[in-house]
Design an enzyme around this catalytic site. Structure first.
Site, mmCIF file in Angstrom:
data_model
loop_
_atom_site.group_PDB
_atom_site.id
_atom_site.type_symbol
_atom_site.label_atom_id
_atom_site.label_comp_id
_atom_site.label_asym_id
_atom_site.label_seq_id
_atom_site.Cartn_x
_atom_site.Cartn_y
_atom_site.Cartn_z
ATOM 1 N N HIS A 1 6.726 6.706 73.344
ATOM 2 C CA HIS A 1 6.180 7.204 72.071
ATOM 3 C C HIS A 1 5.993 8.728 72.154
ATOM 4 C CE1 HIS A 1 3.315 8.082 68.871
ATOM 5 N NE2 HIS A 1 3.866 7.034 68.258
ATOM 6 N N LYS B 1 -2.536 2.080 69.061
ATOM 7 C CA LYS B 1 -2.832 3.314 69.807
ATOM 8 C C LYS B 1 -4.231 3.173 70.427
ATOM 9 C CE LYS B 1 0.169 5.962 66.779
ATOM 10 N NZ LYS B 1 0.555 7.272 66.322
ATOM 11 N N GLU C 1 11.230 7.450 65.182
ATOM 12 C CA GLU C 1 9.951 7.984 64.727
ATOM 13 C C GLU C 1 10.015 9.509 64.755
ATOM 14 O OE1 GLU C 1 6.847 4.612 65.425
ATOM 15 O OE2 GLU C 1 6.540 6.290 66.779
HETATM 16 P P1 PGA Z 1 1.161 6.296 61.915
HETATM 17 O O1 PGA Z 1 1.689 6.117 63.398
HETATM 18 O O2 PGA Z 1 1.688 5.123 61.115
HETATM 19 O O3 PGA Z 1 -0.322 6.303 62.021
HETATM 20 O O4 PGA Z 1 1.751 7.578 61.404
HETATM 21 C C1 PGA Z 1 3.006 5.722 63.569
HETATM 22 C C2 PGA Z 1 3.451 5.780 64.995
HETATM 23 O O5 PGA Z 1 3.098 6.719 65.718
HETATM 24 O O6 PGA Z 1 4.164 4.876 65.414
#
Ligand code: PGA
Length: 253
Positions: free
Chosen positions: A96, A11, A168
């Site tokens: 995403h 990210k 997700e």
């Molecule tokens: P996270 O992010 O593991 O920090 O919860 C996961 C994602 O958004 O793919």
């Protein structure tokens, strides 16, 4: 036989190239020899080139967190698919929850991005998932079905085999624990069911569906016990090389 996957999207958590290269080197040292698990890292765009240099001569691949929905033209701030290919991206993350929420990415745009990734011979990692407000047996299934069918619309059976779907659930991203593995497995079976009805049994057997949302080494191990869960997509856990290694090892044991 579907190979298990560990993907990490940084990210915007890593905010310096030096830090990114250091993290990449540590991860490479710990797991860069492993072939049994498919591994990839998705850094912010301007860091991809340096990260790819640090990943030379190892089994970990890299990619981008986004791609433009058109090939070229007047699209200020976007990155053309061809350039991503030129800098060696193997994977492209698409749709995403944060892109859908903060950048108004629609299912139609996701579909255009999926087609372009395939055209430029990169593997689309398509994120789908219900929000907390949608979390209800019927609404969740309807929401996922819409996202999956839109994302894959117009793809041939051969193209479908390249795709990775990342389930997700939006309510499980950025939390302290992942969604319950039993629940995830149940949803993955439902998603495979959509694929089977639309594209036939072969596509349903071969498409890979991974889980993302607050995965850590412990939950990765529990999630990987289910046949229908083909691996994990990690955010924060992927920022610590030891965690990345433990996740990979948990999936291989
Ligand atoms: P996270 O992010 O593991 O920090 O919860 C996961 C994602 O958004 O793919």
């Amino acid at each position: 036989m579907r190979r298990k996957i560990v993907g990490a999207s940084w990210k915007m958590h890593v905010d310096s190239i030096e830090q990114g290269v250091r993290l990449t080197r540590s991860i490479k040292e710990l797991v860069g020899h492993i072939r049994e698990i498919e591994m990839f890292i998705l850094p912010p765009f301007p860091m991809i080139f340096d990260v790819s240099g640090a990943l030379k001569n190892c089994t970990i691949k890299w990619g981008s967190q986004n791609i433009a929905h058109k090939e070229k033209g007047a699209l200020t701030g976007e990155v053309p698919p061809r350039i991503l290919k030129e800098i060696g991206c193997t994977y492209v993350e698409i749709g995403h929850a944060e892109r859908r929420r903060y950048f108004n990415e629609t299912d139609e745009m996701v579909n255009k991005k999926v087609k372009l990734s395939i055209k430029y011979d990169m593997i689309p990692v398509i994120c789908i998932g219900e929000t907390l407000a949608d979390k209800d047996d019927t609404v969740t299934v309807a929401r996922l079905k819409t996202q999956v069918l839109w994302a894959l619309h117009g793809l041939t059976e051969d193209e479908l085999e390249k795709v990775i779907l990342a389930y997700e659930p939006v309510w499980a991203i950025g939390q302290s624990i992942s969604a319950d593995p039993q629940y995830v497995s149940h949803i993955h079976t439902i998603i495979r069911g959509f694929i089977k009805r639309e594209y036939g049994p072969k596509a349903a057997r071969e498409i890979r569906i991974i889980y993302g949302g607050s995965v850590d080494p412990g939950s990765a191990k529990s999630l990987s016990r289910f046949d229908d869960i083909d691996g994990v997509f990690v955010g924060r856990s992927g920022l610590v090389a030891e965690n990345f290694k433990d996740i990979v090892n948990g999936l291989s044991s």
